[in-house]
Design an enzyme around this catalytic site. Structure first.
Site, PDB file in Angstrom:
ATOM      1  N   SER A  30       0.828  -1.203   0.000  1.00 17.39           N
ATOM      2  CA  SER A  30       0.000   0.000   0.000  1.00 17.39           C
ATOM      3  C   SER A  30       0.864   1.254   0.000  1.00 17.39           C
ATOM      4  CB  SER A  30      -0.934   0.003   1.219  1.00 17.39           C
ATOM      5  OG  SER A  30      -1.816  -1.101   1.201  1.00 17.39           O
ATOM      6  N   ALA A  75      -4.948  -1.065  -2.442  1.00 11.63           N
ATOM      7  CA  ALA A  75      -4.194  -0.433  -1.356  1.00 11.63           C
ATOM      8  C   ALA A  75      -5.137  -0.176  -0.187  1.00 11.63           C
ATOM      9  CB  ALA A  75      -3.575   0.876  -1.830  1.00 11.63           C
ATOM     10  N   LYS A  76      -4.682  -0.529   0.998  1.00 11.76           N
ATOM     11  CA  LYS A  76      -5.495  -0.275   2.199  1.00 11.76           C
ATOM     12  C   LYS A  76      -5.159   1.134   2.682  1.00 11.76           C
ATOM     13  CE  LYS A  76      -6.921  -2.519   6.545  1.00 11.76           C
ATOM     14  NZ  LYS A  76      -8.312  -2.801   6.168  1.00 11.76           N
ATOM     15  N   ALA A  77      -5.791   2.109   2.029  1.00  5.29           N
ATOM     16  CA  ALA A  77      -5.497   3.516   2.269  1.00  5.29           C
ATOM     17  C   ALA A  77      -6.602   4.155   3.101  1.00  5.29           C
ATOM     18  CB  ALA A  77      -5.356   4.259   0.942  1.00  5.29           C
ATOM     19  N   TYR A  81     -11.542   4.793   3.023  1.00 13.91           N
ATOM     20  CA  TYR A  81     -12.541   4.492   4.038  1.00 13.91           C
ATOM     21  C   TYR A  81     -13.532   5.640   4.259  1.00 13.91           C
ATOM     22  CZ  TYR A  81     -10.432   0.035   4.822  1.00 13.91           C
ATOM     23  OH  TYR A  81     -10.005  -1.264   4.632  1.00 13.91           O
TER      24      TYR A  81
END
Length: 320
Positions: free
Chosen positions: A64, A158-160, A164
């Site tokens: 990420s 990507a865990k951005a 969220y």
């Protein structure tokens, strides 16, 4: 589900007091959401606390950061060692671990290159995300009016943190309308994922889950469930799922680090299957929890026990 603070947080290679982990209001991450992060479970076992799929989570964190061009000095091994020492120094038996890489204070400009990249990691006690009874009785969900990001807008792999914002809209809409959670569709109207969970549909003897191309995060619990299902000789297919398939399925369930494996008992107030946890979900839960709790051999090497010696210098210093 308020945070229960612990004693220490890891910051740029040192441990600091929980209350000293602060950033400036004009930090780039505050103004533009420029951070990547992970959520990792540490489980209680008879051999002591053990972190679930530690390396895979830290590899996704590194991936990420790479997507968002966040250069930082820590390796996967550094982050893994810091996580083990964090759990140990806070004397946690079971907890949730949150590493985060962010752009700090330097310039309030959309261009982030003038801002320093910082790394934090915290842990705290965290129970069942949707409540303990949800694992057995299931949850009521709705299909959200909010769509997941289209390809080539925000990178879903990507865990951005910024991604969220979309998840918050999905979750808030669901809660306001009397549901536990929402399911988002992708830009083409196919099932994507929940606000923070991957999703599976079981119908006609086959287990279906959306592919990465449906704007989903490559979930580590999702990967674990795929592995367990194949070992159980359950046919598994990654394919696009139509909305109405949620209404016609025998079983539908969420998976994720926080959610673990949680059955869905209704979608848009249409009962799924028999309206409670189905036999397939129970089989998967039983196998999953037996492994992470240490009741069965860890045949895949998914657990890293916290007693493992730390050899990285970035995890050692403690600032009081």
């Amino acid at each position: 589900m308020a945070l229960k603070k612990t004693e220490k947080i890891w910051h740029n290679g040192k441990f600091i007091a929980w209350d000293d982990a602060r950033i400036h209001v004009l930090s780039h991450v505050v103004n533009y959401g420029s951070a990547v992060f992970e959520g990792i479970r540490c489980y209680h076992t008879a051999q002591g606390p053990a972190i679930f799929r530690l390396r895979e989570h830290m590899q996704r964190l590194m991936n990420s950061a790479r997507v968002y061009r966040m250069d930082q000095p820590y390796s996967l091994e550094d982050f893994a060692a810091a996580a083990l020492e964090l759990v140990r120094i806070n004397q946690m038996d079971a907890c949730y671990v949150r590493p985060i890489v962010l752009r700090g204070y330097g310039d309030v400009n959309v261009n982030p290159f003038g801002c320093p990249v910082e790394a934090y990691m915290a842990c705290w006690e965290w129970g069942k995300y949707m409540g303990a009874e949800a694992l057995e009785k299931g949850v009521d969900v709705c299909v959200s009016s909010w769509t997941r990001m289209a390809p080539n807008t925000f990178p879903a792999m990507a865990k951005a943190a910024g991604n969220y914002l979309n998840s918050q809209l999905v979750r808030m809409e669901a809660v306001i309308n009397g549901f536990t959670e929402g399911i988002a569709l992708d830009v083409n109207g196919y099932v994507s994922e929940g606000s923070g969970q991957n999703l599976f549909v079981y119908a006609g003897g086959t287990l279906f889950t959306p592919p990465l191309g449906n704007s989903i995060l490559p979930g580590i619990t999702r990967d674990s469930v795929l592995t367990l299902a194949r070992e159980m000789a359950i046919p598994v297919v990654e394919q696009m799922i139509a909305r109405e398939a949620l209404y016609l399925a025998e079983e539908v369930f969420f998976v994720g680090t926080a959610t673990e494996i949680t059955p869905i008992r209704s979608v848009d107030r249409i009962t799924v299957g028999r309206g409670s946890r189905g036999p397939l979900v129970k089989r998967l839960q039983d196998e999953f929890f037996a492994i992470v709790d240490g009741g069965k051999p860890d045949r895949h090497g998914w657990l890293t026990h916290v007693r493992t010696p730390v050899h990285s210098s970035v995890a050692a210093p403690v600032t009081h």
